[in-house]
Design a protein around this motif. Structure first.
Motif, PDB file in Angstrom:
ATOM      1  N   CYS A 396       0.819  -1.222   0.000  1.00  0.00           N
ATOM      2  CA  CYS A 396       0.000   0.000   0.000  1.00  0.00           C
ATOM      3  C   CYS A 396       0.848   1.265   0.000  1.00  0.00           C
ATOM      4  N   GLN A 397       2.095   1.137  -0.419  1.00  0.00           N
ATOM      5  CA  GLN A 397       2.951   2.306  -0.576  1.00  0.00           C
ATOM      6  C   GLN A 397       3.053   2.627  -2.067  1.00  0.00           C
ATOM      7  N   ASN A 407       0.433  -3.815  -7.350  1.00  0.00           N
ATOM      8  CA  ASN A 407       0.371  -3.371  -5.966  1.00  0.00           C
ATOM      9  C   ASN A 407      -0.976  -2.741  -5.625  1.00  0.00           C
ATOM     10  N   ALA A 408      -1.548  -2.005  -6.558  1.00  0.00           N
ATOM     11  CA  ALA A 408      -2.866  -1.404  -6.322  1.00  0.00           C
ATOM     12  C   ALA A 408      -3.914  -2.481  -6.085  1.00  0.00           C
ATOM     13  N   LEU A 409      -3.844  -3.559  -6.863  1.00  0.00           N
ATOM     14  CA  LEU A 409      -4.796  -4.656  -6.708  1.00  0.00           C
ATOM     15  C   LEU A 409      -4.566  -5.408  -5.402  1.00  0.00           C
ATOM     16  N   ARG A 410      -3.306  -5.607  -5.053  1.00  0.00           N
ATOM     17  CA  ARG A 410      -3.002  -6.294  -3.798  1.00  0.00           C
ATOM     18  C   ARG A 410      -3.420  -5.444  -2.598  1.00  0.00           C
ATOM     19  N   ASN A 415      -7.233  -2.789   1.851  1.00  0.00           N
ATOM     20  CA  ASN A 415      -7.452  -1.380   2.161  1.00  0.00           C
ATOM     21  C   ASN A 415      -8.052  -0.669   0.945  1.00  0.00           C
ATOM     22  N   PRO A 416      -9.337  -0.919   0.654  1.00  0.00           N
ATOM     23  CA  PRO A 416      -9.955  -0.376  -0.561  1.00  0.00           C
ATOM     24  C   PRO A 416     -10.072   1.148  -0.583  1.00  0.00           C
ATOM     25  N   ASN A 417      -9.913   1.785   0.564  1.00  0.00           N
ATOM     26  CA  ASN A 417     -10.020   3.239   0.613  1.00  0.00           C
ATOM     27  C   ASN A 417      -8.681   3.951   0.465  1.00  0.00           C
ATOM     28  N   GLU A 418      -7.619   3.207   0.264  1.00  0.00           N
ATOM     29  CA  GLU A 418      -6.294   3.794   0.120  1.00  0.00           C
ATOM     30  C   GLU A 418      -6.255   4.717  -1.105  1.00  0.00           C
ATOM     31  N   ASP A 419      -5.731   5.925  -0.923  1.00  0.00           N
ATOM     32  CA  ASP A 419      -5.672   6.909  -2.007  1.00  0.00           C
ATOM     33  C   ASP A 419      -4.897   6.372  -3.199  1.00  0.00           C
ATOM     34  N   PHE A 420      -3.787   5.702  -2.930  1.00  0.00           N
ATOM     35  CA  PHE A 420      -2.954   5.149  -3.991  1.00  0.00           C
ATOM     36  C   PHE A 420      -3.756   4.181  -4.860  1.00  0.00           C
ATOM     37  N   VAL A 421      -4.583   3.353  -4.224  1.00  0.00           N
ATOM     38  CA  VAL A 421      -5.401   2.373  -4.941  1.00  0.00           C
ATOM     39  C   VAL A 421      -6.419   3.082  -5.826  1.00  0.00           C
ATOM     40  N   ASN A 422      -7.155   3.989  -5.251  1.00  0.00           N
ATOM     41  CA  ASN A 422      -8.227   4.651  -5.990  1.00  0.00           C
ATOM     42  C   ASN A 422      -7.698   5.600  -7.064  1.00  0.00           C
TER      43      ASN A 422
END
Length: 442
Positions: A396-397, A407-410, A415-422
């Motif tokens: 999540c970094q 990494n975004a998928l993992r 942590n679906p609300n992580e800014d990096f993911v979204n």
């Protein structure tokens, strides 16, 4: 005896329902319609035939719709058509769920707002269809399913399907180009994505996921220096089984891996019981007949204090437990240590003397098994949270461009609300992780 008990239980039940209805009525009078409806629902869960609760719930739900329609109008007049559409969609879904129909002024207001929304929906559909982001259009259809059905727009939406399918297939093929090596989560996502757009692809990866594990081992160090070592050993063994299961349910486990995770688990218990043999005395009163000192021909009742001395055992217990685990996962140490101590004083004796109101006393010793169980339980929870925390730390970094999708998928799994993911999902598909999760069962 059964009939009176049944009547009492029924009366208590009816009293509880009445209380819920009365509380709901008070909240309704204060304009708290959502909270009132929740209490009426609770009353009906206890007694489905409660007429007052049924009536209260129907009226409260109508008020919820009234207030919702006012909010829809205010949002629309403020130019927030997206907010107005989302609110109106919620109203339509609730009306269907509650089997509720609008009448009179409420129906007129609702129809007016639906008319405004229908125009907005048509413009939004056209704009999204031309955006070359087919997932935004698909999410639009899912998000406003009731509004679109009410507007009878199925034929209008059909005209966009060919272009959307083409865009979806194109996006699928573009994503498939990045599936190689260790990108196991990306492969799983692309497989579902391409399947949804009916685009066949061939996806190849390494044979094994080198970042995860297909088994876990615990090396144990047990020092159970107590009277209950058999029961405690059983507790530790069950805890290790639970921790193995927790690892296999964690994101670190996969059948596609080849390596083993290895942990050390230590349990060190020290216990000492000291006993001191003493005597204890109990003073008590008895009544005896004695010659009256003033008149030798008479007898009088006299209270006499006596002392009963009996042996007693005094125990002092000292208990200390030290628990911990440690292991390496993804080059990072996962460890936790916990210690706790207990001191207990207790007594016992076998004396049984009714006149002095003395009965045998059993010592209240520490329950060593229950003490250990209470210490092991939070250790399991800490182990699970440590595994999750390490996964977040690992994925999540912000990462290099070549691994950002994987990494975004993992990270999104935990942590679906992580800014990096979204940020990555909005950039690639125009919607956030939760929307894509709903559309493609991520």
């Amino acid at each position: 005896m059964r009939k009176p008990l049944y009547i009492l239980a029924l009366a208590l039940s009816l009293s509880a329902c009445t209380s819920l209805v009365e509380k709901g009525d008070k909240l309704y009078q204060q304009g708290l319609y959502q909270q009132a409806a929740a209490l009426y629902e609770q009353a009906l869960a206890e007694d489905a035939e409660d007429i007052k609760a049924q009536q209260g719930l129907a009226v409260a739900r109508n008020k919820i719709v009234d207030r919702g329609l006012i909010e829809v109008r205010m949002l629309r007049l403020a130019g927030n058509f997206t907010g107005a559409a989302q609110k109106l969609e919620t109203i339509l879904r609730n009306q269907s769920k509650w089997s509720l129909e609008s009448f009179g002024a409420q129906a007129a207001t609702q129809n007016e707002e639906l008319g405004h929304m229908n125009k907005w929906l048509r413009k939004e559909a056209e704009s999204l269809a031309n955006s070359q982001q087919p997932d935004r259009f698909r999410w639009f259809e899912s998000q406003y399913a009731y509004l679109l059905n009410n507007a009878q727009m199925s034929d209008e939406l059909t005209q966009y399907k060919a272009q959307l399918n083409q865009d979806g297939k194109s996006r699928c093929l573009s994503l498939a180009e990045h599936v190689h090596g260790q990108r196991f989560y990306l492969r799983q996502f692309v497989h579902k994505y391409c399947l949804a757009w009916q685009q066949p692809v061939s996806l190849k990866l390494d044979n094994y996921d080198q970042s995860r594990f297909n088994r876990v081992r615990f090396d144990t160090q047990l020092n159970l220096g107590s009277f209950e070592s058999t029961a405690q050993r059983y507790l530790v063994e069950n805890t290790l089984i639970d921790m193995r299961n927790a690892f296999q349910k964690s994101l670190w486990y996969t059948s596609q891996a080849k390596q083993s995770a290895r942990f050390q688990f230590s349990t060190d218990i020290t216990y000492d019981r000291q006993v001191r043999h003493t005597q204890q005395e109990k003073r008590y009163m008895v009544t005896e007949s004695r010659v009256d000192p003033q008149n030798s021909e008479k007898r009088i009742e006299v209270d006499i204090e006596r002392v009963y001395i009996y042996p007693i055992n005094e125990y002092q217990e000292y208990y200390t437990v030290r628990l911990g685990y440690k292991g390496m996962v993804a080059g990072q140490m996962v460890s936790h240590q916990h210690s706790s101590s207990e001191v207990n004083s207790t007594k016992s004796h076998t004396a049984n003397y009714k006149e002095a109101q003395i009965k045998p006393l059993a010592a209240n010793f520490l329950n060593l098994t229950e003490l250990l169980k209470a210490q092991l339980r939070p250790l399991q929870g800490k182990y699970k949270s440590d595994l999750n925390a390490l996964w977040k730390l690992q994925y999540c970094q912000h990462s290099a461009a070549e691994s950002v999708a994987e990494n975004a998928l993992r990270c999104g799994k935990i942590n679906p609300n992580e800014d990096f993911v979204n940020h990555w999902f909005r950039q690639e598909f125009g919607v956030d992780y939760k929307a894509m999760q709903s559309l493609y069962s991520l």
